[in-house]
Design an enzyme around this catalytic site. Structure first.
Site, PDB file in Angstrom:
ATOM      1  N   GLU A  65       0.869  -1.173   0.000  1.00 33.70           N
ATOM      2  CA  GLU A  65       0.000   0.000   0.000  1.00 33.70           C
ATOM      3  C   GLU A  65       0.910   1.229   0.000  1.00 33.70           C
ATOM      4  OE1 GLU A  65      -3.339   0.115  -0.418  1.00 33.70           O
ATOM      5  OE2 GLU A  65      -2.746   2.213  -0.612  1.00 33.70           O
ATOM      6  N   SER A  66       0.889   1.950  -1.121  1.00 32.75           N
ATOM      7  CA  SER A  66       1.867   3.036  -1.253  1.00 32.75           C
ATOM      8  C   SER A  66       1.685   4.118  -0.188  1.00 32.75           C
ATOM      9  CB  SER A  66       1.800   3.634  -2.660  1.00 32.75           C
ATOM     10  OG  SER A  66       0.485   3.993  -2.985  1.00 32.75           O
ATOM     11  N   CYS A  97       4.612  -2.307  -8.328  1.00 34.71           N
ATOM     12  CA  CYS A  97       3.252  -1.918  -7.951  1.00 34.71           C
ATOM     13  C   CYS A  97       3.259  -0.671  -7.055  1.00 34.71           C
ATOM     14  CB  CYS A  97       2.543  -3.116  -7.328  1.00 34.71           C
ATOM     15  SG  CYS A  97       0.761  -2.982  -7.484  1.00 34.71           S
ATOM     16  N   ARG A 159      -4.696  -4.623  -7.833  1.00 37.02           N
ATOM     17  CA  ARG A 159      -4.956  -3.179  -7.662  1.00 37.02           C
ATOM     18  C   ARG A 159      -3.792  -2.375  -8.255  1.00 37.02           C
ATOM     19  NH1 ARG A 159      -5.409  -0.895  -2.853  1.00 37.02           N
ATOM     20  NH2 ARG A 159      -4.137  -2.494  -1.876  1.00 37.02           N
ATOM     21  N   HIS A 229       3.322  -7.882  -9.939  1.00 42.16           N
ATOM     22  CA  HIS A 229       4.030  -8.494  -8.804  1.00 42.16           C
ATOM     23  C   HIS A 229       4.838  -9.714  -9.267  1.00 42.16           C
ATOM     24  CE1 HIS A 229       2.276  -6.565  -5.185  1.00 42.16           C
ATOM     25  NE2 HIS A 229       1.295  -6.269  -6.011  1.00 42.16           N
ATOM     26  N   GLU A 231       7.136 -11.141  -7.842  1.00 41.14           N
ATOM     27  CA  GLU A 231       7.567 -11.960  -6.693  1.00 41.14           C
ATOM     28  C   GLU A 231       6.476 -12.936  -6.255  1.00 41.14           C
ATOM     29  OE1 GLU A 231       6.336  -9.081  -6.623  1.00 41.14           O
ATOM     30  OE2 GLU A 231       5.188  -8.743  -4.790  1.00 41.14           O
TER      31      GLU A 231
HETATM   32  N1  LIG Z   1      -0.457  -4.372  -5.191  1.00 38.59           N
HETATM   33  C1  LIG Z   1      -0.142  -3.136  -4.906  1.00 38.59           C
HETATM   34  O1  LIG Z   1       1.008  -2.790  -4.590  1.00 38.59           O
HETATM   35  C2  LIG Z   1      -1.285  -2.195  -4.913  1.00 38.59           C
HETATM   36  C3  LIG Z   1      -0.887  -0.741  -4.872  1.00 38.59           C
HETATM   37  C4  LIG Z   1      -2.020   0.056  -4.278  1.00 38.59           C
HETATM   38  N2  LIG Z   1      -3.147   0.078  -5.146  1.00 38.59           N
HETATM   39  C5  LIG Z   1      -1.545   1.464  -3.974  1.00 38.59           C
HETATM   40  O2  LIG Z   1      -2.055   2.389  -4.453  1.00 38.59           O
HETATM   41  O3  LIG Z   1      -0.615   1.626  -3.244  1.00 38.59           O
END
Ligand SMILES: NC(=O)CC[C@H](N)C(=O)O
Length: 255
Positions: A65-66, A97, A159, A229, A231
């Site tokens: 989650e950024s 991501c 996401r 991803h 990984e």
């Molecule tokens: N799989 C992910 O890293 C999702 C990123 C997430 N949607 C974000 O905004 O941070």
């Protein structure tokens, strides 16, 4: 890089850092005998403090989650050192991501706001481009190391963001749009702007049924970013490519 040992850090504040660590270890373990990857000594370490970051020669910023990663980075005193690492010292950094979002110079705002970017990639990222968690998907991607005789690379999108625009110097000095967050300018990198062109490493294939052509992997000099991803599948070829191409800098795509 020609030093005898290379320390690769994985930002371990939140998200899929452990999976990256295992993939990097496996990529090194399975290097072709006698290759540069095989003969170089790597240390793969988790990074949670500025001191640990300072000891790293290269860094992976995982998905997760950024907003959470940037908040914890700020509280841990890591945000400015991360900007310095990627944008001034120009050490190799790979963001997947959420990591790609953080490394972008601009990103669409998180719903609750409050997100600080590290920046460095002259792109605008759109967060959650494909929708919610339930809209996660997998597809085969064209990547530089996948030749005709190689199995395809299966990419997992959760996401995921996409790169919606490659930015020019004019974009980055224009007023920032309301729904966009921009990384702060760093005086130390001012004259360096434009030194490295953006390379689109991969886009979504037309067979995917999503928006074909959406950019999902980019590289600009020392910074590499992927929407997906790598990984989360057993395939370590992208980790091996990054170590070989971006960390060791051999400049060859096939390994
Ligand atoms: N799989 C992910 O890293 C999702 C990123 C997430 N949607 C974000 O905004 O941070």
């Amino acid at each position: 890089m020609t030093q005898s040992k290379i320390t690769v850090g994985i930002l371990a504040l939140q998200g899929a850092f452990l999976e990256h660590k295992l993939h990097l270890q496996k990529a090194v373990r399975h290097a072709s005998p006698g290759s540069l990857l095989d003969t170089t000594k790597f240390e793969i370490v988790e990074v949670r403090t500025p001191e640990q970051l300072a000891a790293a020669d290269a860094l992976v910023i995982p998905g997760g989650e950024s907003t959470a990663i940037s908040l914890i980075a700020e509280r841990s005193g890591l945000l400015e050192p991360l900007r310095q690492f990627a944008r001034v010292d120009r050490k190799p950094v790979w963001g997947t991501c959420a990591g790609l979002i953080l490394l972008s110079d601009e990103a669409s705002k998180a719903r609750k706001g409050g997100q600080e970017l590290i920046g460095g990639l002259h792109v605008r990222c759109q967060r959650n481009h494909f929708g919610r968690q339930t809209e996660s998907f997998e597809c085969d991607l064209a990547l530089p190391f996948v030749g005709d005789d190689e199995p395809p690379f299966r990419a997992v999108f959760i996401r995921a963001p996409i790169v919606e625009k490659v930015l020019t110097g004019a974009d980055l000095t224009a007023d920032v749009a309301n729904d966009v967050v921009r990384a702060p300018k760093l005086d130390a990198e001012a004259d360096d702007y434009k030194t490295a062109p953006i390379e689109v490493i991969s886009s979504l294939p037309s067979t995917q049924g999503k928006e074909a052509g959406d950019i999902v992997a980019v590289r600009q000099g020392n910074i590499f970013g992927t929407s997906f991803h790598p990984e989360l599948t057993p395939d370590v070829r992208l980790h091996r490519w990054w170590l070989q191409e971006c960390v060791l800098g051999r400049g060859e795509s096939r390994i």
